[in-house]
Write a protein that holds these residues in place. Structure first.
Motif, PDB file in Angstrom:
ATOM      1  N   ASP A 165       6.659   2.458   2.554  1.00 48.52           N
ATOM      2  CA  ASP A 165       7.879   2.028   1.878  1.00 48.52           C
ATOM      3  C   ASP A 165       7.646   0.762   1.062  1.00 48.52           C
ATOM      4  OD1 ASP A 165       9.163   4.176   2.981  1.00 48.52           O
ATOM      5  OD2 ASP A 165      10.164   3.035   4.552  1.00 48.52           O
ATOM      6  N   LEU A 166       6.794  -0.127   1.562  1.00 46.94           N
ATOM      7  CA  LEU A 166       6.460  -1.317   0.780  1.00 46.94           C
ATOM      8  C   LEU A 166       5.777  -0.926  -0.525  1.00 46.94           C
ATOM      9  CD1 LEU A 166       6.302  -4.368   0.431  1.00 46.94           C
ATOM     10  CD2 LEU A 166       4.172  -4.344   1.751  1.00 46.94           C
ATOM     11  N   ALA A 167       4.894   0.075  -0.465  1.00 39.68           N
ATOM     12  CA  ALA A 167       4.246   0.569  -1.681  1.00 39.68           C
ATOM     13  C   ALA A 167       5.286   1.103  -2.656  1.00 39.68           C
ATOM     14  CB  ALA A 167       3.231   1.655  -1.332  1.00 39.68           C
ATOM     15  N   ASP A 168       6.261   1.830  -2.136  1.00 37.65           N
ATOM     16  CA  ASP A 168       7.355   2.341  -2.965  1.00 37.65           C
ATOM     17  C   ASP A 168       8.096   1.182  -3.619  1.00 37.65           C
ATOM     18  OD1 ASP A 168       9.573   3.614  -4.030  1.00 37.65           O
ATOM     19  OD2 ASP A 168       9.921   4.876  -2.294  1.00 37.65           O
ATOM     20  N   TYR A 169       8.431   0.165  -2.833  1.00 36.75           N
ATOM     21  CA  TYR A 169       9.160  -1.001  -3.341  1.00 36.75           C
ATOM     22  C   TYR A 169       8.355  -1.742  -4.409  1.00 36.75           C
ATOM     23  CZ  TYR A 169      11.505  -5.555  -3.241  1.00 36.75           C
ATOM     24  OH  TYR A 169      12.150  -6.717  -3.597  1.00 36.75           O
ATOM     25  N   LEU A 170       7.026  -1.782  -4.238  1.00 35.72           N
ATOM     26  CA  LEU A 170       6.167  -2.496  -5.191  1.00 35.72           C
ATOM     27  C   LEU A 170       5.671  -1.593  -6.323  1.00 35.72           C
ATOM     28  CD1 LEU A 170       4.032  -4.662  -2.727  1.00 35.72           C
ATOM     29  CD2 LEU A 170       6.049  -5.347  -4.044  1.00 35.72           C
ATOM     30  N   ALA A 171       6.238  -0.394  -6.413  1.00 33.74           N
ATOM     31  CA  ALA A 171       5.940   0.537  -7.512  1.00 33.74           C
ATOM     32  C   ALA A 171       4.462   0.907  -7.566  1.00 33.74           C
ATOM     33  CB  ALA A 171       6.393  -0.045  -8.849  1.00 33.74           C
ATOM     34  N   THR A 172       3.929   1.294  -6.403  1.00 34.64           N
ATOM     35  CA  THR A 172       2.552   1.756  -6.363  1.00 34.64           C
ATOM     36  C   THR A 172       2.421   2.825  -5.279  1.00 34.64           C
ATOM     37  OG1 THR A 172       0.233   1.040  -6.234  1.00 34.64           O
ATOM     38  CG2 THR A 172       1.773  -0.006  -4.710  1.00 34.64           C
ATOM     39  N   GLU A 173       1.198   3.266  -5.012  1.00 32.87           N
ATOM     40  CA  GLU A 173       0.931   4.249  -3.968  1.00 32.87           C
ATOM     41  C   GLU A 173       0.410   3.548  -2.716  1.00 32.87           C
ATOM     42  OE1 GLU A 173       1.604   7.451  -4.222  1.00 32.87           O
ATOM     43  OE2 GLU A 173       2.241   7.291  -6.315  1.00 32.87           O
ATOM     44  N   ARG A 174       0.647   4.156  -1.562  1.00 37.76           N
ATOM     45  CA  ARG A 174       0.231   3.532  -0.311  1.00 37.76           C
ATOM     46  C   ARG A 174      -1.281   3.311  -0.268  1.00 37.76           C
ATOM     47  NH1 ARG A 174      -1.679   4.052   4.754  1.00 37.76           N
ATOM     48  NH2 ARG A 174      -0.558   2.973   6.451  1.00 37.76           N
ATOM     49  N   THR A 175      -2.052   4.303  -0.722  1.00 41.99           N
ATOM     50  CA  THR A 175      -3.515   4.167  -0.680  1.00 41.99           C
ATOM     51  C   THR A 175      -3.969   2.987  -1.536  1.00 41.99           C
ATOM     52  OG1 THR A 175      -3.647   5.844  -2.441  1.00 41.99           O
ATOM     53  CG2 THR A 175      -3.985   6.584  -0.171  1.00 41.99           C
ATOM     54  N   ALA A 176      -3.358   2.826  -2.711  1.00 44.09           N
ATOM     55  CA  ALA A 176      -3.713   1.719  -3.596  1.00 44.09           C
ATOM     56  C   ALA A 176      -3.316   0.384  -2.971  1.00 44.09           C
ATOM     57  CB  ALA A 176      -3.043   1.889  -4.953  1.00 44.09           C
ATOM     58  N   LEU A 177      -2.154   0.342  -2.317  1.00 44.81           N
ATOM     59  CA  LEU A 177      -1.706  -0.886  -1.671  1.00 44.81           C
ATOM     60  C   LEU A 177      -2.643  -1.277  -0.530  1.00 44.81           C
ATOM     61  CD1 LEU A 177       0.408  -3.127  -1.207  1.00 44.81           C
ATOM     62  CD2 LEU A 177       1.630  -1.509   0.274  1.00 44.81           C
ATOM     63  N   MET A 178      -3.002  -0.320   0.321  1.00 45.76           N
ATOM     64  CA  MET A 178      -3.859  -0.631   1.455  1.00 45.76           C
ATOM     65  C   MET A 178      -5.257  -1.059   0.992  1.00 45.76           C
ATOM     66  SD  MET A 178      -1.651  -0.351   3.697  1.00 45.76           S
ATOM     67  CE  MET A 178      -2.731  -0.881   5.026  1.00 45.76           C
ATOM     68  N   LYS A 179      -5.726  -0.449  -0.078  1.00 38.67           N
ATOM     69  CA  LYS A 179      -7.021  -0.844  -0.641  1.00 38.67           C
ATOM     70  C   LYS A 179      -6.973  -2.280  -1.123  1.00 38.67           C
ATOM     71  CE  LYS A 179     -10.427   0.671  -4.093  1.00 38.67           C
ATOM     72  NZ  LYS A 179     -10.715   1.670  -5.157  1.00 38.67           N
ATOM     73  N   GLU A 180      -5.862  -2.660  -1.769  1.00 42.65           N
ATOM     74  CA  GLU A 180      -5.721  -4.032  -2.270  1.00 42.65           C
ATOM     75  C   GLU A 180      -5.589  -5.021  -1.124  1.00 42.65           C
ATOM     76  OE1 GLU A 180      -6.153  -6.865  -4.713  1.00 42.65           O
ATOM     77  OE2 GLU A 180      -6.076  -4.813  -5.528  1.00 42.65           O
ATOM     78  N   ILE A 181      -4.876  -4.644  -0.069  1.00 46.90           N
ATOM     79  CA  ILE A 181      -4.753  -5.528   1.099  1.00 46.90           C
ATOM     80  C   ILE A 181      -6.135  -5.796   1.709  1.00 46.90           C
ATOM     81  CG2 ILE A 181      -3.944  -5.604   3.500  1.00 46.90           C
ATOM     82  CD1 ILE A 181      -1.353  -4.301   2.529  1.00 46.90           C
ATOM     83  N   ASN A 182      -6.949  -4.771   1.821  1.00 45.26           N
ATOM     84  CA  ASN A 182      -8.300  -4.946   2.368  1.00 45.26           C
ATOM     85  C   ASN A 182      -9.144  -5.844   1.461  1.00 45.26           C
ATOM     86  OD1 ASN A 182      -7.886  -3.404   4.694  1.00 45.26           O
ATOM     87  ND2 ASN A 182      -8.391  -1.491   3.643  1.00 45.26           N
ATOM     88  N   LYS A 183      -8.997  -5.689   0.140  1.00 41.09           N
ATOM     89  CA  LYS A 183      -9.733  -6.551  -0.795  1.00 41.09           C
ATOM     90  C   LYS A 183      -9.296  -8.007  -0.643  1.00 41.09           C
ATOM     91  CE  LYS A 183     -10.635  -3.288  -4.593  1.00 41.09           C
ATOM     92  NZ  LYS A 183     -10.296  -2.979  -6.024  1.00 41.09           N
ATOM     93  N   MET A 184      -7.993  -8.204  -0.499  1.00 43.28           N
ATOM     94  CA  MET A 184      -7.470  -9.569  -0.362  1.00 43.28           C
ATOM     95  C   MET A 184      -7.928 -10.213   0.933  1.00 43.28           C
ATOM     96  SD  MET A 184      -3.669  -8.839  -1.938  1.00 43.28           S
ATOM     97  CE  MET A 184      -2.981 -10.470  -1.648  1.00 43.28           C
ATOM     98  N   LYS A 185      -8.116  -9.424   1.972  1.00 43.01           N
ATOM     99  CA  LYS A 185      -8.656  -9.956   3.222  1.00 43.01           C
ATOM    100  C   LYS A 185     -10.109 -10.394   3.020  1.00 43.01           C
ATOM    101  CE  LYS A 185      -5.732  -7.359   6.477  1.00 43.01           C
ATOM    102  NZ  LYS A 185      -5.705  -6.306   7.522  1.00 43.01           N
ATOM    103  N   LYS A 186     -10.894  -9.558   2.344  1.00 40.12           N
ATOM    104  CA  LYS A 186     -12.297  -9.893   2.083  1.00 40.12           C
ATOM    105  C   LYS A 186     -12.417 -11.125   1.188  1.00 40.12           C
ATOM    106  CE  LYS A 186     -14.126  -5.180   2.596  1.00 40.12           C
ATOM    107  NZ  LYS A 186     -14.775  -4.033   1.900  1.00 40.12           N
TER     108      LYS A 186
END
Length: 201
Positions: A165-186
């Motif tokens: 739902d957060l991906a929906d709210y941020l106008a993106t896809e869940r897979t793309a959001l989770m990939k970006e979260i992992n990048k931001m952690k790294k």
């Protein structure tokens, strides 16, 4: 400024005005009436829109202490808009004329109500527009996290909705959001697990 009523404030209003408490099950839609001011007391609500292909977008989410009326703070030109319960939720229905009478001789309450209702609705709408006009997923997510950090008054942010739902709210896809979260952690920008994230910058 605090654009949400506190639990104590909601209880004070409930004790004074005895509003009807409406309960909604997960996935049930809310059909507001012009006669009421609505205050979320439990759960999580979404203001959504669907286009002609029945694709849903989450325009706003509302948590305990937030107010809404029969006129959503977003105008939809192509498609329909509706409010739905993300989970089992409760809403206090305050009759407009009773609430106005209560506020009429209580200037501090009048000021507080205007802060939460009028200023709060405007500011939340402006923040949503600001977030969604960022060019990248990272910038949108960072704006969201900083806003939530201010609301929750903590660098440890509890994400109020599932990542899909957060991906929906941020106008993106869940897979793309989770990939970006992992990048931001790294990259050392955020840390955390599951739906609790901490800002490190």
């Amino acid at each position: 400024m605090d654009f949400f009523f506190t639990h104590s404030e909601v209880n004070t209003l409930r004790s004074a005005l005895h509003p009807r408490i409406a309960e909604y099950k997960k996935g049930e839609n809310i059909i507001p009436s012009d006669s009421y001011i609505y205050v979320v007391t439990e759960g999580l609500l979404y203001l959504c829109t669907e286009n002609e292909l029945y694709e849903r977008s989450i325009l706003r989410f509302m948590r305990p202490g937030e107010l809404f009326t029969a006129n959503p703070s977003f105008k939809i030109y192509n498609g329909i808009s509706y409010i739905t319960a993300k989970n089992n939720s409760k809403i206090a229905l305050f009759l407009r004329h009773e609430l106005e009478l209560f506020l009429s001789d209580r200037p501090l309450w009048r000021e507080r109500f205007d802060e939460v209702f009028y200023t709060g609705l405007r500011e939340r709408g402006l923040m949503t527009n600001y977030i969604l006009h960022r060019r990248t997923i990272r910038s949108r997510l960072l704006c969201f996290l900083r806003d939530e950090s201010a609301i929750q008054m903590s660098d440890k942010i509890h994400i109020p909705m599932p990542y899909s739902d957060l991906a929906d709210y941020l106008a993106t896809e869940r897979t793309a959001l989770m990939k970006e979260i992992n990048k931001m952690k790294k990259d050392g920008i955020i840390s955390g697990e599951k739906r609790v994230l901490s800002l490190l910058v």
